[in-house]
Design a protein around this motif. Structure first.
Motif, short mmCIF file in Angstrom:
data_model
loop_
_atom_site.label_atom_id
_atom_site.label_comp_id
_atom_site.label_asym_id
_atom_site.label_seq_id
_atom_site.Cartn_x
_atom_site.Cartn_y
_atom_site.Cartn_z
N ASP A 224 0.83 -1.20 0.00
CA ASP A 224 0.00 0.00 0.00
C ASP A 224 0.87 1.26 0.00
OD1 ASP A 224 -2.31 -1.52 0.04
OD2 ASP A 224 -2.66 -1.29 2.19
N CYS A 225 1.93 1.24 0.81
CA CYS A 225 2.83 2.40 0.89
C CYS A 225 3.59 2.58 -0.42
CB CYS A 225 3.80 2.23 2.06
SG CYS A 225 3.01 2.29 3.69
N PHE A 226 4.00 1.49 -1.04
CA PHE A 226 4.70 1.59 -2.32
C PHE A 226 3.78 2.16 -3.39
CE2 PHE A 226 5.95 0.11 -6.49
CZ PHE A 226 7.31 0.34 -6.51
N GLU A 227 2.55 1.67 -3.44
CA GLU A 227 1.60 2.14 -4.45
C GLU A 227 1.31 3.63 -4.26
OE1 GLU A 227 -1.85 -0.26 -6.49
OE2 GLU A 227 -2.52 0.49 -4.54
N ASP A 231 2.15 6.68 -7.00
CA ASP A 231 1.16 7.65 -7.47
C ASP A 231 1.59 9.08 -7.16
OD1 ASP A 231 -0.33 5.54 -8.40
OD2 ASP A 231 -1.76 5.55 -6.73
N ILE A 232 2.15 9.29 -5.97
CA ILE A 232 2.62 10.62 -5.60
C ILE A 232 3.77 11.05 -6.50
CG2 ILE A 232 3.78 11.96 -3.80
CD1 ILE A 232 2.18 10.43 -1.74
N ARG A 233 4.64 10.13 -6.83
CA ARG A 233 5.79 10.46 -7.67
C ARG A 233 5.33 11.04 -9.01
NH1 ARG A 233 10.80 12.43 -8.26
NH2 ARG A 233 11.88 11.51 -10.06
N GLU A 234 4.24 10.54 -9.54
CA GLU A 234 3.73 11.10 -10.80
C GLU A 234 3.37 12.58 -10.63
OE1 GLU A 234 0.78 9.12 -13.03
OE2 GLU A 234 1.65 7.11 -12.77
#
Length: 301
Positions: A224-227, A231-234
């Motif tokens: 969940d934290c990776f996902e 998404d934030i990185r985008e």
């Protein structure tokens, strides 16, 4: 200490398969790009800035206090940090070393301090702009990408807006000329005083804190934290000064009022999405600190 949860083999294997399939959305394309020698300015960050190897991102783990029943659970014994009990295989509490205890205490303190503050949504992603401010283009981190507004236009944005970055691991990459323009002065020593739940990087870092706690964190929480970080990185890069349109990422033009409003809305949504993950990591850290035994003693003694 509560009784361990025993998972039957069909249950934990289904969870393992689901986690692997979920993570391969990112790990497989990353491996394919690497095999071609191809860099990705958005997604590589998840595997280069963060030190968790793709194979470990994929790897399922039950977390602390869970026992895996069935003969095939014995393959977990090939990994460091697992032991066999009469009920099956589980994470070895002895692996919660004093060093990992210190990490858990820091994680719990940092995340609790972050959660105690209101989200601040007015930084507008200017940290990425400050990292290229007055920098020759061939010296910027993503020199293969053009700047949307060119060098002078990028500098003008930094000079026309207030830079309010409170995340040290972003601030430390500012160009020397950009440093005095920041209204805040975050440092490693004052990290607990500055991090706040609206910060994109603080929310991406939930992935880091999940893997720093090792096999004691369930893979689903790490996933969940990776996902969330992906998404934030985008958003982080879409709001940057770089032109990512050839890669299919439309810009969030924070140099305009409409772009800043779009950024703040997305930032707020990520803050709300991060909040329960932060709470789960705090709970996980506190459970470890109160319940793990290290060399015959309780970790919280």
């Amino acid at each position: 200490m509560s009784e361990p949860v025993v998972l039957a083999e069909p249950e934990w294997r289904a969870r393992e398969d689901a986690h692997v399939a979920r993570m391969r959305k990112w790990t497989v394309p990353h491996a394919e790009r690497r095999s071609r020698g191809e860099k990705h300015p958005v997604l590589d960050f998840l595997f280069t800035y963060y030190s968790h190897r793709p194979s470990h991102v994929e790897r399922w783990q039950p977390g602390f206090g869970v026992v895996l029943a069935g003969e095939s659970a014995k393959r977990f014994l090939e990994r460091r940090g697992y032991l066999e009990t009469e009920d099956g295989v589980t994470v070895d509490p002895a692996g919660f070393t004093p060093a990992r205890e210190r990490t858990a205490r820091f994680v719990s303190s940092l995340l609790a301090a972050t959660a105690s503050r209101p989200a601040r949504l007015n930084c507008f992603g200017l940290h990425e702009w400050a990292m290229v401010y007055r920098q020759p283009h061939d010296e910027v981190r993503h020199a293969q990408l053009p700047l949307r507004l060119g060098g002078p236009g990028t500098d003008e944005v930094v000079e026309s807006l207030e830079v309010r970055c409170g995340h040290f691991d972003a601030f430390r990459f500012f160009t020397p000329e950009a440093v005095p323009r920041n209204t805040l002065s975050p440092a490693r020593e004052t990290q607990l005083e500055f991090e706040q739940p609206g910060c994109l990087h603080a929310n991406m870092d939930l992935f880091k804190w999940a893997y720093k706690l090792g096999p004691f964190v369930p893979a689903e929480l790490l996933g969940d934290c990776f996902e969330l970080a992906a998404d934030i990185r985008e958003l982080d890069m879409r709001a940057s000064p770089y032109d990512l349109s050839p890669l299919g990422y439309p810009a969030v033009p924070i140099e305009t009022p409409a772009g800043r409003a779009e950024y703040a809305r997305a930032q707020g949504a990520f803050a709300r999405r991060a909040a329960p993950l932060r709470a789960r990591l705090i709970e996980c850290s506190d459970t470890l600190l109160s319940g793990c035994t290290v060399a015959g003693r309780l970790c919280d003694n």
